[in-house]
Design a protein around this motif. Sequence first.
Motif, short mmCIF file in Angstrom:
data_model
loop_
_atom_site.label_atom_id
_atom_site.label_comp_id
_atom_site.label_asym_id
_atom_site.label_seq_id
_atom_site.Cartn_x
_atom_site.Cartn_y
_atom_site.Cartn_z
N ALA A 40 0.84 -1.20 0.00
CA ALA A 40 0.00 0.00 0.00
C ALA A 40 0.86 1.24 0.00
O ALA A 40 0.59 2.22 -0.73
CB ALA A 40 -0.92 -0.01 1.21
N ASN A 41 1.94 1.21 0.81
CA ASN A 41 2.86 2.36 0.83
C ASN A 41 3.50 2.59 -0.53
O ASN A 41 3.58 3.73 -1.01
CB ASN A 41 3.95 2.11 1.88
N ALA A 42 3.94 1.48 -1.16
CA ALA A 42 4.60 1.59 -2.47
C ALA A 42 3.63 2.18 -3.50
O ALA A 42 3.98 3.05 -4.30
CB ALA A 42 5.08 0.21 -2.92
N LEU A 43 2.37 1.72 -3.42
CA LEU A 43 1.35 2.18 -4.34
C LEU A 43 1.16 3.69 -4.25
O LEU A 43 1.11 4.40 -5.26
CB LEU A 43 0.05 1.46 -3.98
N LEU A 44 1.09 4.19 -3.00
CA LEU A 44 0.87 5.62 -2.80
C LEU A 44 2.11 6.42 -3.21
O LEU A 44 2.00 7.51 -3.77
CB LEU A 44 0.51 5.90 -1.34
N ASP A 45 3.31 5.85 -2.93
CA ASP A 45 4.55 6.52 -3.34
C ASP A 45 4.57 6.70 -4.86
O ASP A 45 4.91 7.77 -5.37
CB ASP A 45 5.77 5.68 -2.93
N ASP A 46 4.17 5.64 -5.57
CA ASP A 46 4.23 5.64 -7.03
C ASP A 46 3.42 6.75 -7.67
O ASP A 46 3.79 7.28 -8.70
CB ASP A 46 3.73 4.29 -7.59
#
Lengths: 300, 564
Positions: free
Chosen positions: B366-372
């Motif tokens: 989820a964190n990676a998704l939002l970072d992207d």
Amino acid sequence: MTDRLAHQSTRNQQFWRQFRRHRGALIGGVVFAIIVLGVLLGPMIWTIDPGYPDIRARNQGVSWLHPLGTDQLGRDTLARLMAGGRSSISVGMMAMVLSIGLGCLIGMAAGFFKKLDGPLMRLTDLFLALPLLPLLLVIMMLFREPLSRSIGPQAGIFVLIVFAIGITSWMPTARVVRGEVLGLKERDFIRAARAIGATNYSILKQHIAPNILSPIIVSATLGIATAIITESALSFLGLGFPPDFPTWGRQLSDATIYMQDYPGRVFWPGLAISLTVLSVNYLGDGLRDALDPRQQNLRK
Amino acid sequence: MKALLHATAAVCAFGTYAHAERGSDGQLNIIYWQAPSTLNPYLSGGTKDLQAASLILEPLARFDETGALQPWLATEIPTVENGGVTEDLKQITWTLKEGLVWSDGSALTSEDVKFTWEYCTAEGGGCAQIEKYGGITSVETPDNQTIVVNFSSPKPYPYTAFVGAQAPILQKTQFAECMGSNAVSCSEQNLAPIGTGPFVVSEFRPNDVALYNANPNYRDADKPAFANVVLKGGGDAASAGRSVLETGQFDYAWNLQLAPDVLASMEAAGKGEVISGFGTLVERIMVNMTDPSSDLGPERSTVAHPHPFLTDVTVRKALSMAIDRELLVEIGYGDAGRTTCNVLPAPEIYASTANDACKTQDIAGANALLDDVGWEKGADGIRAKDGQRLSLLFQSSTNAVRQDFQVVLKQWWSEIGVETELRNIDASVFFGGNADSPDTFQKFYADVEMYANNFDGTDPEAYMSNWSCDQIPAPENQWQGNNMPRYCDAAYDEMALKLSQTASLEERAALAKAMNDMLMQNFIMIPLVDRGRVSAKSNSLGGVILNTWDSELWNISDWYRIKD
């Protein structure tokens, strides 16, 4: 100048002597100080985050890791108790200051200035006649959102609750203060002060205020207790702080359904509320005895 | 003295043998911790109101505990095979049982059935069950017993109108003056409707208590066994459960959403038992696609203003990914719950398996998704983009399990950089449907909200149509729609329309699954837990069959007191 200082210091000594004589007050003061210091400094030593749900470690009993156990979401009870105490005691204190301030102002004005007496006392009656809970509900509904947007949800609710409790609990103080002022006003020393040309302000400050200190202190101590309890009631109705914000009242109401299985969860916040209220009451009792010039003379 | 003893013995013996006689079992005490506010099911979406009314008002057919249709006021279920439904699927013919009378003694005729349709579809009435009557062009009454319903288009599943606790028959004589905008002001009728059911209302105090007496004109001369019923409302789930399981003050308590260990310890007292059944009840988070900011005045939470960040599907997806549903079940429901990734979890043929990835928590993902997509964490750990912080107001009803969920969800969301403010609202206000209150779940003056919902019966057509564009609650329809997320997609509406025209069961299942997947993969709703319905009954109450497909009080005429 030295005279005055010396006079001041003997007065302090006298006060302390008088206060020490009241054993209950002494114990009350010590207990209250311990509670206040505990909730203020405790979190620096006991650094577990009171809001962190450690779900794997829920419903735990007493252990070195959690001296008072954990709740149904694995939050540390001791940490929550300290965090809850901070909010409950600060709500209690602030609301008390507000209500005493308002009460004194209105009571003194009503007692001292004849013209203001009628309107101010009718205003007091009006506030006394207002049903408290519906009024609080309306206040919450109208101001909750704008406040929470301008200064953040928790600060907003804090201000709102302090305001709501303060604005609805000043009336008894105002009545008592007015009564005392009415009595004092006719006394000879006030007349004498007036005769030598003292202004209204200095009469109120120098002569009236010190003499009505004892009922004010009693009101104040009772006020802290009422404020803590009102805050609990609001939290219980879901109108106080957000559900995850720890206060003693909230902890108590959250724990009621677990009362039979985990009595400790009701016991600790309940004990904290009772001890605080009791110690503050005793403290107030002792302070009144020590401060009241009339009582002092009796005891000498 | 001896005579008295004999008399008592005689009464006792009489009581034991005569349990098949109407009114012989005295009083039945039921507690609903959400108090009913009206007895007219057409003016309320609340389960409590529907069930309180189901003692009085009856439909033509209802669902039994297995989800199968049972004829109730009708003689049989019309199908294509028995000629009750025409081949083109545009007409259904119901036949009323012979000799049915209302509790006031007058005869129930097909006119009443027709009137019920007219009542719900009247202009300006704000009928809460209007989707049950969708697609009906006319209702004909060739004689007193026959009702012919005509649909504008082929209706493969015609068992929505006049079926189930949500669409019972009203008496024409009583409600004739209450059509359209008069509906709400007819309080005398709404608080004491005349029905055909086993009980008649003797006193109703909204949001407090409903008192019923046995219907003297009920069609089965021996039923109901109870002479009167007290349906007490209010309090909370814990005290309701305690009053049945521990103190025995009440005989039946509805919907005990309590922590599993609390319930188990109550049951250990031995006065009653916990009964449960799985239906379609899903605890879910509704995501508001519109802006709830109070700056917008009367336009807040309306489609005029899209939400500042929840319209971004990655944010919604991240919110869902951060959730550990297994743990939620464990905390909140124990055996009375199971994880689900669908808003349509049952019956079996409708349950999709396409979304099961949600069952594992993935905070890193989820964190990676939002970072992207450029939601950057700020100094305080909260993500923001173009000055818009990810800060949510999360509301739910006051309930110990829901508040625990709120705390845990807040924690998980903080781990992906989303700030959450929690709010809880008293359940009778939150679900009350009062158009004047700002705190109802329909008005949705928050960013996300959590509650549970389900549907009556086994066919999901009406339920799935809840998320079509015309179901969006708005000031114009007195906030009566069911589309809480205010989701509006032409493709979804098209599928809903197609579902209403498809006859084959397999195709219907495929369509319903596709609609569910569309909602789930767009994260319009975030399902959490598939909840079993948990109620409690006292050990002395017999005949209770917990029905998750209709009103829980559906067979109250068969309930009786178990004699020692």
